[in-house]
Scaffold this active site. Structure first.
Site, PDB file in Angstrom:
ATOM      1  CG  HIS A 169     -11.808   1.306   8.678  1.00 22.88           C
ATOM      2  ND1 HIS A 169     -11.318   0.650   9.779  1.00 22.88           N
ATOM      3  CD2 HIS A 169     -11.053   0.859   7.637  1.00 22.88           C
ATOM      4  CE1 HIS A 169     -10.330  -0.170   9.423  1.00 22.88           C
ATOM      5  NE2 HIS A 169     -10.151  -0.046   8.121  1.00 22.88           N
ATOM      6  CB  ILE A 170     -14.507   4.516   3.405  1.00 24.07           C
ATOM      7  CG1 ILE A 170     -13.791   5.874   3.478  1.00 24.07           C
ATOM      8  CG2 ILE A 170     -15.826   4.558   4.168  1.00 24.07           C
ATOM      9  CD1 ILE A 170     -14.520   7.008   2.778  1.00 24.07           C
ATOM     10  N   GLY A 171     -11.298   2.760   3.485  1.00 20.14           N
ATOM     11  CA  GLY A 171     -10.154   2.500   2.597  1.00 20.14           C
ATOM     12  C   GLY A 171     -10.443   1.481   1.509  1.00 20.14           C
ATOM     13  CG  ASP A 200     -10.398   5.374   6.005  1.00 16.79           C
ATOM     14  OD1 ASP A 200     -11.553   5.854   6.023  1.00 16.79           O
ATOM     15  OD2 ASP A 200     -10.155   4.232   5.569  1.00 16.79           O
ATOM     16  CB  ILE A 260      -4.663   5.004   5.190  1.00 17.21           C
ATOM     17  CG1 ILE A 260      -3.192   4.878   4.752  1.00 17.21           C
ATOM     18  CG2 ILE A 260      -5.254   6.317   4.700  1.00 17.21           C
ATOM     19  CD1 ILE A 260      -2.995   4.757   3.238  1.00 17.21           C
ATOM     20  CB  SER A 261      -2.105   1.992   9.435  1.00 15.98           C
ATOM     21  OG  SER A 261      -1.966   2.968  10.454  1.00 15.98           O
ATOM     22  NE  ARG A 262      -6.997  -2.729  11.337  1.00 12.98           N
ATOM     23  CZ  ARG A 262      -7.246  -2.878  10.038  1.00 12.98           C
ATOM     24  NH1 ARG A 262      -7.146  -1.823   9.244  1.00 12.98           N
ATOM     25  NH2 ARG A 262      -7.592  -4.041   9.533  1.00 12.98           N
ATOM     26  CB  ILE A 311      -0.969   0.009   1.212  1.00 13.79           C
ATOM     27  CG1 ILE A 311      -1.937  -1.171   1.125  1.00 13.79           C
ATOM     28  CG2 ILE A 311      -1.747   1.331   1.263  1.00 13.79           C
ATOM     29  CD1 ILE A 311      -2.763  -1.405   2.388  1.00 13.79           C
ATOM     30  CD  GLU A 322     -12.125   2.097  12.717  1.00 18.74           C
ATOM     31  OE1 GLU A 322     -11.061   2.547  12.286  1.00 18.74           O
ATOM     32  OE2 GLU A 322     -12.673   1.064  12.249  1.00 18.74           O
TER      33      GLU A 322
END
Length: 328
Positions: free
Chosen positions: A292-294, A268, A242-244, A162, A273
């Protein structure tokens, strides 16, 4: 093949708030007999021997010791998505059960969302949209400014598939690209995207206009970015995650954004969440938070399901497994 001959796969549900999407359930049905958690719990004695695999979608169903003990013929847990921090790999492995994930399907859409967040934060798109549609807006202020992405310095923390795709996209913006990773990439890979390796993360943090975090969540990366790391960043810099969520110390991030230690953040992912509705991050105007829409695209969802199916079938048929995840 008649349905009763198909191997059983356990899923949480079909449709609804947390169930497998209808389209994906249709894909699964071509290869498996779908058994929902409700069906399993209502008829454990019969269902427990039929289930050979579990399809984990959006971190559900929860895989715990009790479930593993009740599935004597379970051979594989097929995770839809690349992150497996919600699975206790060691415990699962102790039951002789394999775990697979879907790294190929997620790389492009996740890299896309990283770049989208970078652009949205730099140019203040969310705020701008609110101004443009607000009933209170009488004029557009001339001093309402963002910053440019073109020719800025991007620091990528985590240069796996990624991270590397983020670098490929950033190159189109003539960005200066720095990266920090456990292992240095090959020279030709670095040259292909014009990326420079920073052995010390601190060097990357001090030089970057945008810092993008693209690592797996492990005990080592939990709170990887805390007060000290945020303090090393430029006051004009933006942090993108964009990881966690747990990779960033959220309390430290709140403080850094409130005190203008950094310019902005765009994430994200959060922890938990969604965030509690009274969380201080939700009250700040210099952060963009997406749900969280990656990998939340039509194409990625289908590709992840196809990849998970291929993994599960490989295990059940004793063939080489495309994407097995091993406990550390």
């Amino acid at each position: 093949m008649a349905e009763e001959e198909l191997p059983g796969v356990l899923i949480l549900d079909i449709g609804g708030t947390h169930g497998v999407l209808e389209d994906l359930a249709a894909l699964l049905k071509k290869h498996f007999r779908l058994i929902t958690m409700k069906e399993f719990l209502e008829n454990k004695k019969e269902m427990s021997t039929k289930i050979q695999s579990v399809f984990v979608f959006e971190c559900r169903p929860t895989i715990d010791q009790e479930l593993l003990e009740s599935l004597p013929n379970l051979k594989v847990i097929g995770n839809s998505g690349v992150g497996v921090d919600h699975l206790d790999l060691k415990m699962i492995s102790n039951f002789g059960v394999k775990v697979t994930n879907t790294p190929h399907a997620v790389a492009d859409p996740t890299a896309d969302i990283g770049v989208a967040l970078m652009l949205a934060s730099a140019r203040r798109l969310v705020e701008g949209c609110q101004i443009a549609v607000s009933p209170d807006t009488k004029y557009f202020a001339v001093d309402w400014l963002g910053v440019e992405v073109t020719r800025a310095t991007l620091g990528i923390i985590g240069m796996g598939s990624i991270g590397y795709k983020v670098a490929q996209r950033a190159r189109a913006f003539d960005m200066r690209i720095l990266y920090h990773n456990r292992n240095r990439r090959r020279k030709e890979e670095e040259e292909a995207v014009g990326a420079r390796y920073c052995e010390k993360m601190a060097d990357l943090l001090q030089q970057s206009d945008f810092v993008m975090v693209v690592v797996n969540l492990t005990p080592e990366t939990r709170k990887l970015i805390g007060k000290k790391e945020l303090g090393l960043m430029k006051p004009t810099a933006t942090l993108i995650n964009i990881s966690r969520g747990a990779v960033i110390d959220q309390d430290a991030l709140v403080e850094a954004l409130q005190n203008k230690v950094i310019r902005a953040a765009a994430v994200d992912v959060t922890y938990p969440e969604p965030l509690p509705r009274d969380h201080p991050l939700l009250k700040l105007n210099n952060i963009i938070i997406t749900p969280h829409i990656g990998t939340a695209t039509v194409q990625a969802m289908r590709m992840m399901a196809e990849e998970a199916i291929a993994n599960i079938l490989a295990v059940l048929n004793g063939q080489p497994i495309p994407s097995e995840v091993f406990p550390k």
